[in-house]
Each structure stands twice: as structure tokens, then as C-alpha cells.
Design an enzyme around this catalytic site. Structure first.
Site, mmCIF file in Angstrom:
data_model
loop_
_atom_site.group_PDB
_atom_site.id
_atom_site.type_symbol
_atom_site.label_atom_id
_atom_site.label_comp_id
_atom_site.label_asym_id
_atom_site.label_seq_id
_atom_site.Cartn_x
_atom_site.Cartn_y
_atom_site.Cartn_z
ATOM 1 N N ASN A 1 0.737 -1.181 0.041
ATOM 2 C CA ASN A 1 -0.034 0.021 -0.014
ATOM 3 C C ASN A 1 0.963 1.092 -0.035
ATOM 4 O O ASN A 1 2.058 1.130 0.227
ATOM 5 C CB ASN A 1 -1.124 0.112 1.161
ATOM 6 C CG ASN A 1 -0.133 -0.198 2.420
ATOM 7 O OD1 ASN A 1 0.675 0.775 2.845
ATOM 8 N ND2 ASN A 1 -0.278 -1.014 3.194
ATOM 9 N N LYS B 1 -13.947 1.654 15.743
ATOM 10 C CA LYS B 1 -12.696 0.729 15.832
ATOM 11 C C LYS B 1 -11.819 0.901 17.183
ATOM 12 O O LYS B 1 -11.396 -0.144 17.399
ATOM 13 C CB LYS B 1 -11.771 1.511 14.612
ATOM 14 C CG LYS B 1 -10.825 0.697 14.145
ATOM 15 C CD LYS B 1 -10.029 1.191 13.002
ATOM 16 C CE LYS B 1 -10.810 0.872 11.665
ATOM 17 N NZ LYS B 1 -10.036 1.516 10.328
ATOM 18 N N LYS C 1 -11.282 -2.626 18.909
ATOM 19 C CA LYS C 1 -9.691 -3.070 19.014
ATOM 20 C C LYS C 1 -9.344 -3.094 20.627
ATOM 21 O O LYS C 1 -8.544 -3.618 20.913
ATOM 22 C CB LYS C 1 -8.848 -2.285 18.543
ATOM 23 C CG LYS C 1 -8.970 -1.982 16.744
ATOM 24 C CD LYS C 1 -7.972 -2.503 15.903
ATOM 25 C CE LYS C 1 -8.339 -2.344 14.353
ATOM 26 N NZ LYS C 1 -7.275 -3.129 13.802
#
Ligand code: CTP
Length: 420
Positions: free
Chosen positions: A223, A359, A363
């Protein structure tokens, strides 16, 4: 060994020296030629530079060079009549935020260790009320000489910061310890000197950069992450006094000085390096207290990667790639019973705040840092949204080095005391 000056490598965003007035002392060694570059880099970092040279230094580089580079008169002689009251040693050190002597010869270090004041630069160092940093540069035998070692230990005991020296090829043709640090390394060391040591005694483990998932021996999936934010953060943590371990995916960035770097390629290797550091930190390191996951980790790897180069066949016979999910490093670290204090990063294309908060919860981390805007990869600046249990807070657009420093302050503020 990677080092500044190696072609093709990029430097991590510099920390700045905005508003700092630096007296650059230059003594008589061949590395004086690098002090000219240093004068430039200090100014690029935002400092104003006043050069002061010893008479021996002028044998290597003339004062005119420093005058032209700094736009200020250069002083050599303690009897210089250009200063009204003829007290150059007081006048020049009074306005300084720091004195950096680079290069510092064995002779000058000996002088400093004994408090001698027989020329302008030595007098300035004795008369100062600001930090003094010296960058030794000499032949390796001179560096190893017991008298030099004694003098350097004395300087350290007197609170003088001794920067380097580095090991490598020397002007005399020998190889060993005694090379002056490179100008950019010295700028970093000086900038770090001004940073509050908010993470002293802590060990910070970070991931940075992209990962690379092979398709075959010559092709892979990666990426656009440059690693700049993670490296800037590693440098800022180190400047704040932490021991730093940086697990880096493929990037050409130069390792910040003082940072232990572990190079990896794939997400699985990154996962394994992180877990190994948590399970068994290096002998001289405490267990990591903080984990910052900055890396752009590939979510999937190719399950049927080939160990031979795939050959192009006809247009109807295309390779069929199958994917398998990579381990979520951050979530796995946060789940450990001995988890360090975790910080996640997030790249979101929409609903930043809601997705970021979700998120963070998914997480199981106390702090999530969301990149505002998509086009952050590879840039030198960024804009961040910090999301914790109490809500969110914006860090406005700034250089990545500056943001990294702000983030370190935010982390230090939230970090529970050691051993709690
Ligand atoms: N992360 C990780 N391991 C992974 C994937 C992500 O450690 N396999 C970490 C990243 O370093 C970052 C955070 O998790 O700190 C969020 O990464 P991001 O790519 O934004 O989210 P993902 O968890 O991959 O979820 P999605 O791509 O679906 O948004």
C-alpha cells in the site's frame, strides 16, 4: 549500516528548532567542513546561528564561509573589538539557548574538561548559562586514548551532552570510532535536547510503514504508506526520553538515532516481531509499556502465493489469487493479559468520528488516532483526530514531526504510572 548520505534513503521529518539561538562552536579538525553544512541545517530547522571558531578551525574553513551561510559576523578572537564593551564571551553566550561545539577536537575537549579559557570559544563555554553539547571528531586512537576518555567522562559528569562520535571511515584512512555525527543527526540531537522528557524510563514499541504480501518471488501486494508518521513518532518518543523499538515494514526511511529497528516485510512477520518483543524484550530494555500501531498492515495475504515466478499465458488464463486474513496485530496485543497501553491509528474514508470510535472499541484500545482526510500517505503533514473514552479532540494540520511531538504529550498525559 544505513546512514545519512546513503543514496536513495529519505530522512524522517525533522524536529524543529524554531526561535532557538544557537552558538555553533567550530574547532580545528577536518570535520570542520561538515560544520558548514550543519550551520545550514540548523537554520533550515528554524534556529538562528552564531558561529564562533577557534584559530585552528580557520585553517580548515574560513570565517567567510560561516558568515555567508549564517548572515552574521563570525568571531574567533576574544579581543575582537566589534563588540561594544569588548566582552564577546559574555555577550555571545548571554543570548544563546545552547552552545553546540561541532567538531570538538581532543584538544578542545581536554580544555573544557579542565575549565581552561584561553580562547574565545573556550571562554564562552566556561562563561555560559545555557546547555553545552559537543560532537567529538578525531582519529580513533585519539578517541580511545585514556586521557580523552577521562576528559569525556568528566564532561558528561559536568552535565555536558556528548553527541557521538560515530564509527566509520576516517579522513586519516583508518576505520573506527571518532567520526563526527552527520549534520542532520546533530540537528536531531540538539532538537531532542529541548524536548521535555515526558517518557523517561518508558519503553515504546511501534509498528510503521506498509507491509508487503508476496504473490510470487517478484510480485506482491502493498500500500501507499510511507512510514513517515510512524518514524516521526519513534523519533519523538526517543526525544522524550523513551527507549524505542520500531518494527518497520519496507521503507527507505533512515532509522532515527537511538531507535532499535526491526525490519519486516509481511504482516505475519510484523505480528511475530511485535509479539517476540513483548515476550522477550532485548536484554537492556524494560518490557514495553506503550504500543503504538501506526503501520498500514495488509488485511489479507495471498493464500496461494507461488514460489516460482508466474508466467504470463494467454488472456483467458489469468492467475487466480486466493486470500486469507492476516492477524490483527493491534487487537492481538490489546487482548494480551500483560497488554501495554495501546494506541491505534485509523485510516477511514467516511464518518471519521463514528467509525473511529467504533474501531477503538472493537480493538479494545484506550486511544485511537484517526487521520483526517485520505491523502495523508507520503505527505509531510497531517491532521489528526484523537478519540478516547471521553470523546474526541482535533490536532490541527501540521508537519508530521510537530504532530508526533504533540501526540507524545497526549500519550504521556494519559499513561498510567509505571507498575500500576
Ligand atoms: N492494524 C493491525 N493489524 C492489522 C490491521 C490493522 O495492527 N492486521 C492496526 C493498524 O496499525 C492501525 C489500526 O489497526 O493502528 C487500524 O487499522 P485500519 O487499517 O484503519 O483498520 P482495520 O483494522 O484494518 O479495519 P478496516 O481496514 O476494515 O477499516
Amino acid at each position: 549500516m544505513r546512514g545519512p548520505g546513503t543514496p536513495g534513503l529519505c530522512y524522517t521529518a525533522r524536529m524543529n528548532l524554531d526561535g532557538k539561538h544557537i552558538v555553533l562552536g567550530v574547532t580545528g579538525g577536518v570535520a570542520a567542513y561538515k560544520a558548514a553544512e550543519l550551520a545550514r541545517e540548523l537554520q533550515r530547522a528554524g534556529a538562528t546561528v552564531q558561529a564562533v571558531m577557534t584559530a585552528a578551525a580557520t585553517r580548515f574553513v574560513t570565517p567567510v564561509t560561516f558568515q555567508a551561510l549564517t548572515g552574521r559576523p563570525v568571531y574567533v578572537d576574544q579581543w575582537d573589538a566589534r563588540i561594544d564593551d569588548n566582552m564577546a564571551h559574555i555577550e555571545l553566550s548571554r543570548r544563546a539557548d545552547a552552545i553546540l561545539v561541532a567538531p570538538a577536537t581532543a584538544d578542545f575537549i581536554a580544555k573544557l574538561a579542565h575549565g581552561l579559557a584561553d580562547d574565545l570559544l573556550a571562554t564562552l563555554c566556561v562563561a555560559r548559562d545555557c546547555p553545552l553539547l559537543v560532537a567529538p571528531a578525531m582519529n580513533r586512537q585519539m578517541w580511545l586514548h585514556p586521557a580523552t576518555q577521562r576528559n569525556v567522562a568528566q564532561l558528561a559528569a559536568d552535565g555536558v551532552a556528548v553527541l557521538g562520535p560515530a564509527s566509520g571511515e576516517q579522513a586519516c584512512g583508518e576505520t573506527g570510532l571518532g567520526r563526527m555525527l552527520e549534520p542532520l543527526e546533530l540537528v536531531d540531537e540538539l532538537a531532542a535536547h529541548f524536548v521535555p522528557k515526558a517518557l523517561a524510563g518508558r519503553h515504546v514499541l511501534l509498528t510503521a510503514g506498509p507491509t508487503y504480501e508476496p504473490i510470487d518471488p517478484v510480485r506482491g501486494i502493498t500500500n501507499l504508506s510511507s512510514g513517515k508518521m510512524g518514524f516521526a513518532l519513534a523519533r519523538a518518543c526517543s526525544a522524550a526520553g523513551a527507549q524505542v523499538t520500531l518494527v518497520a515494514g519496507p521503507t527507505a526511511l533512515v532509522t532515527p538515532r537511538g531507535v532499535r529497528r526491526i525490519d519486516v516485510r509481511t504482516a505475519q512477520q510484523m505480528h511475530d516481531a511485535v509479539m517476540a518483543t513483548l515476550d522477550a524484550p532485548a536484554a537492556d530494555e524494560p518490557r514495553p509499556d506503550v504500543f503504538v500501531a501506526v503501520a498500514a498492515v495488509a488485511d489479507w495475504r495471498v493464500a496461494n502465493a507461488s514460489d516460482r515466478k508466474l508466467k504470463k499465458r494467454d488472456a483467458h488464463d489469468l492467475p487466480q489469487l486466493e486470500f486469507v486474513q492476516n492477524p490483527d496485530i493491534l487487537a492481538a496485543v490489546a487482548r494480551r493479559p500483560d497488554a501495554p497501553w495501546c494506541v491505534g491509528f485509523a485510516a477511514e474514508s467516511e464518518d471519521l468520528e463514528a467509525n473511529g470510535a467504533a474501531k477503538r472499541a472493537a480493538k479494545g484500545v484506550p486511544l485511537l488516532v484517526a487521520n483526517i482526510g485520505h491523502a495523508t500517505f507520503g505527505r509531510d503533514d497531517n491532521e489528526l483526530l484523537l478519540i478516547d473514552a471521553h470523546g474526541s479532540r482535533r490536532l490541527p494540520r501540521a508537519g508530521k514531526a510537530e504532530l508526533a511531538q504533540a501526540l507524545v504529550a497526549e500519550i504521556a498525559q494519559r499513561l498510567p504510572p509505571r507498575g500500576s
